[in-house]
Scaffold this motif. Structure first.
Motif, PDB file in Angstrom:
ATOM      1  N   GLY A 105      -8.451 -18.634   4.926  1.00 52.13           N
ATOM      2  CA  GLY A 105      -7.477 -19.538   5.048  1.00 52.13           C
ATOM      3  C   GLY A 105      -7.002 -19.850   6.519  1.00 52.13           C
ATOM      4  N   CYS A 106      -5.586 -19.543   6.885  1.00 51.25           N
ATOM      5  CA  CYS A 106      -5.235 -19.521   8.287  1.00 51.25           C
ATOM      6  C   CYS A 106      -4.139 -18.591   8.608  1.00 51.25           C
ATOM      7  N   THR A 164       0.362 -15.635   6.778  1.00 50.14           N
ATOM      8  CA  THR A 164      -1.068 -16.203   6.437  1.00 50.14           C
ATOM      9  C   THR A 164      -0.927 -17.165   5.102  1.00 50.14           C
ATOM     10  N   LEU A 165      -1.749 -18.135   5.070  1.00 51.67           N
ATOM     11  CA  LEU A 165      -1.763 -18.898   4.008  1.00 51.67           C
ATOM     12  C   LEU A 165      -3.351 -18.819   3.391  1.00 51.67           C
ATOM     13  N   THR A 187      -1.411 -30.750  13.542  1.00 48.50           N
ATOM     14  CA  THR A 187      -2.480 -31.034  14.516  1.00 48.50           C
ATOM     15  C   THR A 187      -3.575 -29.999  14.719  1.00 48.50           C
ATOM     16  N   ALA A 188      -2.910 -28.802  15.039  1.00 44.84           N
ATOM     17  CA  ALA A 188      -3.910 -27.759  15.052  1.00 44.84           C
ATOM     18  C   ALA A 188      -4.912 -27.402  13.929  1.00 44.84           C
ATOM     19  N   LEU A 189      -4.364 -27.466  12.722  1.00 47.10           N
ATOM     20  CA  LEU A 189      -5.026 -27.112  11.574  1.00 47.10           C
ATOM     21  C   LEU A 189      -6.232 -28.274  11.291  1.00 47.10           C
ATOM     22  N   HIS A 216      -8.420 -28.973   4.851  1.00 38.84           N
ATOM     23  CA  HIS A 216      -8.492 -28.738   3.498  1.00 38.84           C
ATOM     24  C   HIS A 216      -8.320 -27.354   3.141  1.00 38.84           C
ATOM     25  N   SER A 217      -8.419 -26.464   4.169  1.00 32.32           N
ATOM     26  CA  SER A 217      -8.578 -25.030   3.813  1.00 32.32           C
ATOM     27  C   SER A 217      -7.263 -24.083   3.791  1.00 32.32           C
ATOM     28  N   ALA A 218      -6.201 -24.995   4.113  1.00 33.17           N
ATOM     29  CA  ALA A 218      -4.774 -24.489   3.825  1.00 33.17           C
ATOM     30  C   ALA A 218      -3.646 -25.471   3.679  1.00 33.17           C
ATOM     31  N   ASP A 219      -2.828 -24.997   3.336  1.00 33.01           N
ATOM     32  CA  ASP A 219      -1.678 -26.072   2.525  1.00 33.01           C
ATOM     33  C   ASP A 219      -0.917 -26.532   3.935  1.00 33.01           C
ATOM     34  N   CYS A 220      -1.057 -27.628   4.583  1.00 30.35           N
ATOM     35  CA  CYS A 220      -0.481 -28.044   5.886  1.00 30.35           C
ATOM     36  C   CYS A 220       1.112 -28.271   5.863  1.00 30.35           C
TER      37      CYS A 220
END
Length: 148
Positions: free
Chosen positions: A82-83, A141-142, A35-37, A44-48
């Motif tokens: 990324g995140c 981090t991803l 949900t946060a991502l 689409h900026s990190a692999d959920c």
């Protein structure tokens, strides 16, 4: 720290929530990181899927290896690259050797435990821990995923 179940948006690029110090926090954390991502426009900026798995490992470790009833805090931050996900707990004790393998080698394939840090090291771009005023934060981090 916000009350349990209350999300706080610190900036357009971060999200934080307190979780109960129980095993029930693990599946909740998985859903919350997705949900946060999504809310942070990082869908689409990190692999959920990887973010969910690694978050579950961090939360499970925090529940299993710290004592007391203090909440665990989940922090998700969107980075230009990324995140980053952090899990805060009340113990200042380091989470084992998060940045390189133990000298004992790979975990026993027949054991149910012992793979969490290995997964975090293998699947994240970077990982580590730092002391905080109330204990520690363990993070990973991803990288951003390539645009489709």
């Amino acid at each position: 720290m916000p009350p349990n179940g209350t999300a706080v948006h610190e900036s357009p690029a971060s999200w934080r929530i307190a979780l109960p110090h129980t095993a029930a926090a693990v599946p909740v954390a998985r859903a919350l990181v997705r949900t946060a991502l999504h809310e942070l426009d990082a869908w689409h900026s990190a692999d959920c899927d990887t973010a969910e798995l690694l978050t579950a490992e961090l939360v499970a470790n925090a529940v299993e290896h710290t004592s007391g009833a203090s909440p665990i805090e989940l922090v998700v931050e969107l980075l230009p690259s990324g995140c980053q996900v952090e899990v805060h707990d009340c113990s200042p004790r380091p989470p084992g050797d998060l940045t390189c393998p133990q000298p004992a080698g790979e975990p026993d394939p027949w054991q149910e435990h012992g793979r969490g840090l290995l997964l975090i090291r293998a699947l994240s771009q970077a990982c580590g821990h730092r002391l905080t005023e109330s204990g520690k934060a363990v993070w990973f981090t991803l990288p951003a995923r390539a645009a489709a």
